[in-house]
Enzyme design. Structure first.
Site, PDB file in Angstrom:
ATOM      1  N   GLY A 102       0.814  -1.223   0.000  1.00 58.54           N
ATOM      2  CA  GLY A 102       0.000   0.000   0.000  1.00 58.54           C
ATOM      3  C   GLY A 102       0.844   1.268   0.000  1.00 58.54           C
ATOM      4  O   GLY A 102       0.318   2.372   0.169  1.00 58.54           O
ATOM      5  N   LEU A 103       2.171   1.123  -0.180  1.00 56.19           N
ATOM      6  CA  LEU A 103       3.036   2.313  -0.147  1.00 56.19           C
ATOM      7  C   LEU A 103       3.490   2.737  -1.542  1.00 56.19           C
ATOM      8  O   LEU A 103       4.446   3.503  -1.693  1.00 56.19           O
ATOM      9  CB  LEU A 103       4.252   2.075   0.758  1.00 56.19           C
ATOM     10  CG  LEU A 103       3.957   1.842   2.242  1.00 56.19           C
ATOM     11  CD1 LEU A 103       5.253   1.760   3.040  1.00 56.19           C
ATOM     12  CD2 LEU A 103       3.086   2.953   2.821  1.00 56.19           C
ATOM     13  N   GLY A 104       2.830   2.228  -2.566  1.00 54.48           N
ATOM     14  CA  GLY A 104       3.094   2.729  -3.923  1.00 54.48           C
ATOM     15  C   GLY A 104       4.365   2.187  -4.556  1.00 54.48           C
ATOM     16  O   GLY A 104       4.976   2.871  -5.383  1.00 54.48           O
ATOM     17  N   SER A 105       4.740   0.965  -4.201  1.00 53.22           N
ATOM     18  CA  SER A 105       6.018   0.449  -4.718  1.00 53.22           C
ATOM     19  C   SER A 105       6.018   0.328  -6.248  1.00 53.22           C
ATOM     20  O   SER A 105       7.013   0.658  -6.899  1.00 53.22           O
ATOM     21  CB  SER A 105       6.352  -0.867  -4.023  1.00 53.22           C
ATOM     22  OG  SER A 105       6.318  -1.936  -4.892  1.00 53.22           O
ATOM     23  N   ALA A 107       4.272   2.064  -8.497  1.00 50.65           N
ATOM     24  CA  ALA A 107       4.320   3.396  -9.123  1.00 50.65           C
ATOM     25  C   ALA A 107       5.721   3.992  -8.981  1.00 50.65           C
ATOM     26  O   ALA A 107       6.264   4.571  -9.930  1.00 50.65           O
ATOM     27  CB  ALA A 107       3.282   4.317  -8.477  1.00 50.65           C
ATOM     28  N   ASP A 151      -1.491   7.741  -7.141  1.00 51.57           N
ATOM     29  CA  ASP A 151      -0.186   7.181  -6.759  1.00 51.57           C
ATOM     30  C   ASP A 151       0.934   7.725  -7.652  1.00 51.57           C
ATOM     31  O   ASP A 151       1.971   8.188  -7.174  1.00 51.57           O
ATOM     32  CB  ASP A 151      -0.195   5.649  -6.850  1.00 51.57           C
ATOM     33  CG  ASP A 151      -0.997   4.992  -5.734  1.00 51.57           C
ATOM     34  OD1 ASP A 151      -1.736   5.704  -5.038  1.00 51.57           O
ATOM     35  OD2 ASP A 151      -0.885   3.764  -5.577  1.00 51.57           O
TER      36      ASP A 151
HETATM   37  C1  MEV Z   1      -4.100   2.990  -3.863  1.00 50.56           C
HETATM   38  O1  MEV Z   1      -2.938   3.622  -3.359  1.00 50.56           O
HETATM   39  C2  MEV Z   1      -5.248   3.938  -3.795  1.00 50.56           C
HETATM   40  C3  MEV Z   1      -6.572   3.397  -4.348  1.00 50.56           C
HETATM   41  O2  MEV Z   1      -7.517   4.446  -4.179  1.00 50.56           O
HETATM   42  C4  MEV Z   1      -6.462   3.014  -5.804  1.00 50.56           C
HETATM   43  C5  MEV Z   1      -6.271   4.201  -6.725  1.00 50.56           C
HETATM   44  O3  MEV Z   1      -6.508   5.348  -6.343  1.00 50.56           O
HETATM   45  O4  MEV Z   1      -5.906   3.963  -7.889  1.00 50.56           O
HETATM   46  C6  MEV Z   1      -7.054   2.196  -3.547  1.00 50.56           C
END
Ligand code: MEV
Length: 315
Positions: A102-105, A107, A151
């Site tokens: 969930g930390l954008g690895s 991207a 992201d």
């Molecule tokens: C993911 O970091 C964030 C979400 O809202 C997906 C997105 O915005 O593309 C879950």
């Protein structure tokens, strides 16, 4: 030409994940202690070789599959630069951002490849923040059908942003913070694929629009109010808004027992508010803390099983 290095940070979503996919505002910030770093060197064998030793990858771009994100990043730069062929190159990626946390690895890795390669090829336009943001978005789409674009934006610009998905152009506004905001980012250690969670939420929204549409709207309103509170430096309100956002995310079914536990423990230890951050169902949570509380909340998170804790300040 020699050797060129570029990097991109991790990120947290402060308010508004998931709802942002449906056009509601969200707020995100870079986490600069963890980064994806790419070095591009001239090679001595024709072709472009991609090395990511952390994940055991060693591939030639010409042999990589269409849906290989990093190879796609290389091909996009080549296309946009209008080059028939790339010179022999070795592209080396190292990252300290946990994968699927969930930390954008994803991207950040793509953004670092795009920027380093564009710089190495002396494509000044393509190495600008705006171009890195746009190309990273195209790479993100390969794996996660409907990314909102938040992201790639936060990792390319490397600053806190207020973001709204819009056609033809997203609304991207840098955030002004009235007082420093201290965050602890706690990792459950559980991994979660963003695209799977985002598509499950979409399916549920299609099945039960009367339940999901108001939840998305409520998250958007929270993000909107959080922006005002951030500008005013109203930490107490920001904490309450995090708690409210977490409740909505629970209702969306994207939290899980490990996230809920870390969120509850952070609050009990004195955090002003806490929530999951990113797609959820594993990954990381964030807690808003006053500076005097940082150590206590950190210890409480560790005792509750967080596998890594990062401290980050928005200023
Ligand atoms: C993911 O970091 C964030 C979400 O809202 C997906 C997105 O915005 O593309 C879950």
């Amino acid at each position: 030409m020699g050797r060129t290095t570029a990097s991109a940070p991790g990120k947290v979503i402060l308010y508004g994940e998931h709802a942002v996919v449906y056009g509601y505002p969200a707020i995100a910030a870079p986490v600069t202690q963890v980064r994806a770093t790419v070095t591009v060197c001239d090679g001595d064998t024709p072709g472009v070789r991609l090395l990511a030793p952390d994940v055991g990858r060693d591939v030639w771009v010409a042999d990589a599959r269409e849906d290989d994100a990093l190879a796609a990043a290389v091909r996009l730069v080549q296309q946009r630069a209008g080059l028939e062929e790339l010179p022999p190159l070795v592209i080396h990626l190292e990252s300290t951002i946990p994968i699927a946390g969930g930390l954008g690895s994803g991207a950040a890795s793509a953004a670092a490849v795009i920027r380093a390669l564009a710089m190495h090829l002396q494509q000044v336009e393509l190495s600008s923040d705006a171009a890195v943001c746009d190309l990273t978005y195209l790479v993100e789409r390969i794996h996660h059908g409907t990314p909102s674009g938040i992201d790639n934006t936060v990792v390319a610009y490397e600053r806190p942003v207020y973001f709204v998905r819009r056609h033809p152009e997203n609304r991207i506004e840098p955030l002004v913070v009235g007082r420093p905001v201290h965050l602890l980012v706690g990792d459950t250690g559980l991994r979660s694929a963003t695209h799977a969670v985002v598509s499950d939420v979409r399916r549920r929204w299609q099945e039960e629009p009367e339940r999901f549409a108001p939840l998305f709207a409520a998250c958007g309103a929270i993000a909107e109010e959080a922006r005002t509170a951030l500008e005013a430096g109203d930490l107490a309100r920001l904490g309450t808004l995090m708690d409210e956002n977490h409740r909505r995310l629970q209702e969306m079914t994207v939290s899980d027992p490990a996230l809920d536990r870390l969120v509850a423990v952070a609050r009990d230890a004195g955090a002003l508010g806490a929530k999951l951050s990113g797609a959820g169902r594993g990954g990381n949570m964030i807690a808003l803390v006053e500076s005097e509380q940082i150590e206590e909340v950190r210890q409480a998170l560790l005792s509750a099983g967080a596998v890594q804790i990062l401290a980050s300040v928005l200023a």
